[in-house]
Design a protein around this motif. Structure first.
Motif, PDB file in Angstrom:
ATOM      1  N   LEU A 161       0.834  -1.205   0.000  1.00 21.99           N
ATOM      2  CA  LEU A 161       0.000   0.000   0.000  1.00 21.99           C
ATOM      3  C   LEU A 161       0.869   1.255   0.000  1.00 21.99           C
ATOM      4  CD1 LEU A 161      -2.881   1.128   0.078  1.00 21.99           C
ATOM      5  CD2 LEU A 161      -2.795   0.928   2.572  1.00 21.99           C
ATOM      6  N   ILE A 162       1.962   1.233   0.738  1.00 22.47           N
ATOM      7  CA  ILE A 162       2.905   2.363   0.724  1.00 22.47           C
ATOM      8  C   ILE A 162       3.452   2.555  -0.690  1.00 22.47           C
ATOM      9  CG2 ILE A 162       5.156   3.194   1.557  1.00 22.47           C
ATOM     10  CD1 ILE A 162       4.465   1.688   4.244  1.00 22.47           C
ATOM     11  N   ALA A 163       3.831   1.458  -1.350  1.00 20.19           N
ATOM     12  CA  ALA A 163       4.347   1.540  -2.722  1.00 20.19           C
ATOM     13  C   ALA A 163       3.288   2.096  -3.675  1.00 20.19           C
ATOM     14  CB  ALA A 163       4.811   0.163  -3.190  1.00 20.19           C
ATOM     15  N   ALA A 164       2.047   1.634  -3.530  1.00 18.56           N
ATOM     16  CA  ALA A 164       0.962   2.122  -4.393  1.00 18.56           C
ATOM     17  C   ALA A 164       0.684   3.596  -4.136  1.00 18.56           C
ATOM     18  CB  ALA A 164      -0.303   1.295  -4.156  1.00 18.56           C
ATOM     19  N   LEU A 205       2.303   6.528   6.211  1.00 17.36           N
ATOM     20  CA  LEU A 205       1.980   7.007   4.861  1.00 17.36           C
ATOM     21  C   LEU A 205       2.258   8.508   4.724  1.00 17.36           C
ATOM     22  CD1 LEU A 205      -1.186   4.855   4.236  1.00 17.36           C
ATOM     23  CD2 LEU A 205       0.868   4.859   2.797  1.00 17.36           C
ATOM     24  N   ARG A 206       2.088   9.256   5.785  1.00 15.50           N
ATOM     25  CA  ARG A 206       2.445  10.689   5.734  1.00 15.50           C
ATOM     26  C   ARG A 206       3.947  10.845   5.531  1.00 15.50           C
ATOM     27  NH1 ARG A 206      -1.889  11.789  10.013  1.00 15.50           N
ATOM     28  NH2 ARG A 206      -3.570  12.622   8.727  1.00 15.50           N
ATOM     29  N   ILE A 207       4.731   9.993   6.195  1.00 18.01           N
ATOM     30  CA  ILE A 207       6.182  10.019   5.976  1.00 18.01           C
ATOM     31  C   ILE A 207       6.488   9.660   4.526  1.00 18.01           C
ATOM     32  CG2 ILE A 207       8.347   8.829   6.533  1.00 18.01           C
ATOM     33  CD1 ILE A 207       7.363   8.718   9.466  1.00 18.01           C
ATOM     34  N   ALA A 208       5.835   8.621   4.008  1.00 17.94           N
ATOM     35  CA  ALA A 208       6.060   8.219   2.620  1.00 17.94           C
ATOM     36  C   ALA A 208       5.708   9.355   1.658  1.00 17.94           C
ATOM     37  CB  ALA A 208       5.237   6.968   2.292  1.00 17.94           C
ATOM     38  N   GLY A 209       4.607  10.055   1.939  1.00 18.19           N
ATOM     39  CA  GLY A 209       4.218  11.188   1.105  1.00 18.19           C
ATOM     40  C   GLY A 209       5.240  12.309   1.149  1.00 18.19           C
ATOM     41  N   ALA A 210       5.843  12.513   2.305  1.00 16.27           N
ATOM     42  CA  ALA A 210       6.890  13.530   2.412  1.00 16.27           C
ATOM     43  C   ALA A 210       8.115  13.129   1.597  1.00 16.27           C
ATOM     44  CB  ALA A 210       7.265  13.754   3.884  1.00 16.27           C
ATOM     45  N   VAL A 235      10.763  15.061   5.204  1.00 15.46           N
ATOM     46  CA  VAL A 235      10.523  14.234   6.391  1.00 15.46           C
ATOM     47  C   VAL A 235      11.061  15.015   7.587  1.00 15.46           C
ATOM     48  CG1 VAL A 235      10.950  12.044   7.551  1.00 15.46           C
ATOM     49  CG2 VAL A 235      10.720  12.109   5.052  1.00 15.46           C
ATOM     50  N   THR A 236      10.149  15.381   8.467  1.00 16.51           N
ATOM     51  CA  THR A 236      10.515  16.207   9.608  1.00 16.51           C
ATOM     52  C   THR A 236      10.587  15.388  10.882  1.00 16.51           C
ATOM     53  OG1 THR A 236       8.209  16.703  10.116  1.00 16.51           O
ATOM     54  CG2 THR A 236       9.350  18.205   8.569  1.00 16.51           C
ATOM     55  N   THR A 237      11.225  15.966  11.888  1.00 16.86           N
ATOM     56  CA  THR A 237      11.256  15.301  13.195  1.00 16.86           C
ATOM     57  C   THR A 237       9.840  15.154  13.741  1.00 16.86           C
ATOM     58  OG1 THR A 237      11.695  17.418  14.285  1.00 16.86           O
ATOM     59  CG2 THR A 237      13.599  16.059  13.781  1.00 16.86           C
ATOM     60  N   GLU A 238       8.954  16.066  13.378  1.00 20.56           N
ATOM     61  CA  GLU A 238       7.558  15.980  13.832  1.00 20.56           C
ATOM     62  C   GLU A 238       6.846  14.779  13.203  1.00 20.56           C
ATOM     63  OE1 GLU A 238       9.123  19.942  14.520  1.00 20.56           O
ATOM     64  OE2 GLU A 238       8.905  18.892  12.611  1.00 20.56           O
ATOM     65  N   LEU A 239       7.058  14.564  11.906  1.00 16.07           N
ATOM     66  CA  LEU A 239       6.449  13.401  11.254  1.00 16.07           C
ATOM     67  C   LEU A 239       6.941  12.100  11.880  1.00 16.07           C
ATOM     68  CD1 LEU A 239       6.521  14.399   7.460  1.00 16.07           C
ATOM     69  CD2 LEU A 239       4.494  14.069   8.887  1.00 16.07           C
ATOM     70  N   VAL A 240       8.223  12.034  12.157  1.00 13.42           N
ATOM     71  CA  VAL A 240       8.794  10.839  12.781  1.00 13.42           C
ATOM     72  C   VAL A 240       8.263  10.687  14.202  1.00 13.42           C
ATOM     73  CG1 VAL A 240      10.949   9.753  13.561  1.00 13.42           C
ATOM     74  CG2 VAL A 240      10.829  10.841  11.290  1.00 13.42           C
ATOM     75  N   ALA A 241       8.203  11.779  14.940  1.00 17.73           N
ATOM     76  CA  ALA A 241       7.668  11.723  16.310  1.00 17.73           C
ATOM     77  C   ALA A 241       6.202  11.290  16.308  1.00 17.73           C
ATOM     78  CB  ALA A 241       7.826  13.079  16.993  1.00 17.73           C
ATOM     79  N   LEU A 269      12.493   0.494  12.763  1.00 23.16           N
ATOM     80  CA  LEU A 269      12.554  -0.331  11.560  1.00 23.16           C
ATOM     81  C   LEU A 269      11.419   0.015  10.596  1.00 23.16           C
ATOM     82  CD1 LEU A 269      13.753  -2.680   9.907  1.00 23.16           C
ATOM     83  CD2 LEU A 269      12.267  -4.216  11.231  1.00 23.16           C
ATOM     84  N   GLU A 270      10.225   0.196  11.113  1.00 19.99           N
ATOM     85  CA  GLU A 270       9.088   0.553  10.252  1.00 19.99           C
ATOM     86  C   GLU A 270       9.266   1.928   9.625  1.00 19.99           C
ATOM     87  OE1 GLU A 270       5.741  -2.083  12.618  1.00 19.99           O
ATOM     88  OE2 GLU A 270       6.157  -0.039  13.280  1.00 19.99           O
ATOM     89  N   ILE A 271       9.798   2.866  10.380  1.00 16.81           N
ATOM     90  CA  ILE A 271      10.064   4.205   9.843  1.00 16.81           C
ATOM     91  C   ILE A 271      11.152   4.122   8.775  1.00 16.81           C
ATOM     92  CG2 ILE A 271      10.951   6.507  10.396  1.00 16.81           C
ATOM     93  CD1 ILE A 271       9.535   6.082  13.210  1.00 16.81           C
ATOM     94  N   HIS A 272      12.230   3.409   9.081  1.00 18.50           N
ATOM     95  CA  HIS A 272      13.313   3.221   8.111  1.00 18.50           C
ATOM     96  C   HIS A 272      12.789   2.629   6.813  1.00 18.50           C
ATOM     97  CE1 HIS A 272      16.323   0.695   6.090  1.00 18.50           C
ATOM     98  NE2 HIS A 272      17.194   1.636   6.436  1.00 18.50           N
ATOM     99  N   ASP A 273      12.055   1.524   6.938  1.00 19.40           N
ATOM    100  CA  ASP A 273      11.604   0.837   5.740  1.00 19.40           C
ATOM    101  C   ASP A 273      10.554   1.638   4.973  1.00 19.40           C
ATOM    102  OD1 ASP A 273      13.423  -1.082   6.387  1.00 19.40           O
ATOM    103  OD2 ASP A 273      11.982  -2.706   6.641  1.00 19.40           O
ATOM    104  N   THR A 274       9.740   2.406   5.665  1.00 21.59           N
ATOM    105  CA  THR A 274       8.785   3.288   4.979  1.00 21.59           C
ATOM    106  C   THR A 274       9.530   4.305   4.119  1.00 21.59           C
ATOM    107  OG1 THR A 274       7.068   3.017   6.655  1.00 21.59           O
ATOM    108  CG2 THR A 274       6.977   5.029   5.320  1.00 21.59           C
ATOM    109  N   VAL A 275      10.559   4.911   4.694  1.00 26.73           N
ATOM    110  CA  VAL A 275      11.360   5.875   3.933  1.00 26.73           C
ATOM    111  C   VAL A 275      12.014   5.182   2.735  1.00 26.73           C
ATOM    112  CG1 VAL A 275      13.432   7.345   4.008  1.00 26.73           C
ATOM    113  CG2 VAL A 275      11.733   7.468   5.855  1.00 26.73           C
TER     114      VAL A 275
END
Length: 188
Positions: free
Chosen positions: A51-54, A104-109, A117-123, A133-139
């Protein structure tokens, strides 16, 4: 017709499959990356990673990648295309977890620029339970799909229309993965 002669029938090998057959030596690492990112054991279900890829591919207006990965996600999500369509139409109201929405917001950024990709999105993602790991792989999924999208569209490859055109490939991806499903020897 693709911008270069791929030496094959583009309707038989649409989108990324034509260039991958044209250059199997580059297809191998690209398929390995897709396999690790989208199918290997992970805390996010494979359907959510697809879904992230799509989502990223849709934001990049890459018809082939958006359609194919929407099909791959739908084949692995209980809600199928209904959920994929809702996420792509309106992320804010789609019936997904707060964690997936934050990812998905991180992926959109990333789709705009890695620097978006901001520290706020990650937070926000961490506050919703996302792991590093999920944040890393999303990016990485988002960044990789920006590359895959540009590869497909930069060569002007053929993209079939309609969901039925992607159903068989979705079945193969779910069953055997990326290396076996979309690569192979160059066409004669």
């Amino acid at each position: 017709m693709a911008h270069i002669d791929l030496g094959l029938d583009e309707k038989q090998f649409p989108g990324i499959s034509g260039p991958m057959r044209y250059r199997p030596e580059t297809a191998k690492p690209l398929n390995e990356l897709a396999e690790v990112l989208l199918r290997a054991p992970h805390s996010l279900p494979a359907g959510e990673r697809e879904l992230i890829a799509a989502y990223v591919s849709g934001r990049n207006d890459c018809n082939f990648c958006c359609a194919s990965h929407s099909a791959f996600a739908a084949a692995q999500l209980d809600e199928g295309y209904s959920l994929v369509d809702q996420v792509r139409a309106d992320l804010d109201t789609a019936p997904i977890s707060a964690k997936l929405r934050a990812l998905l917001r991180i992926a959109g950024a990333v789709q705009i620029s890695g620097r978006e990709v901001t520290t706020e999105l990650v937070a926000d993602a961490r506050a919703e339970g996302a792991t590093d790991l999920e944040i890393h792989d999303t990016v990485l999924i988002a960044a990789a799909f920006c590359m895959f999208n540009r590869y497909v569209d930069g060569l002007g490859t053929f993209a079939p229309e309609g969901r039925d055109a992607y159903a068989e490939t979705a079945r193969r991806i779910v069953e055997v993965g990326y290396g076996a499903a979309v690569s192979g020897p160059p066409a004669a």
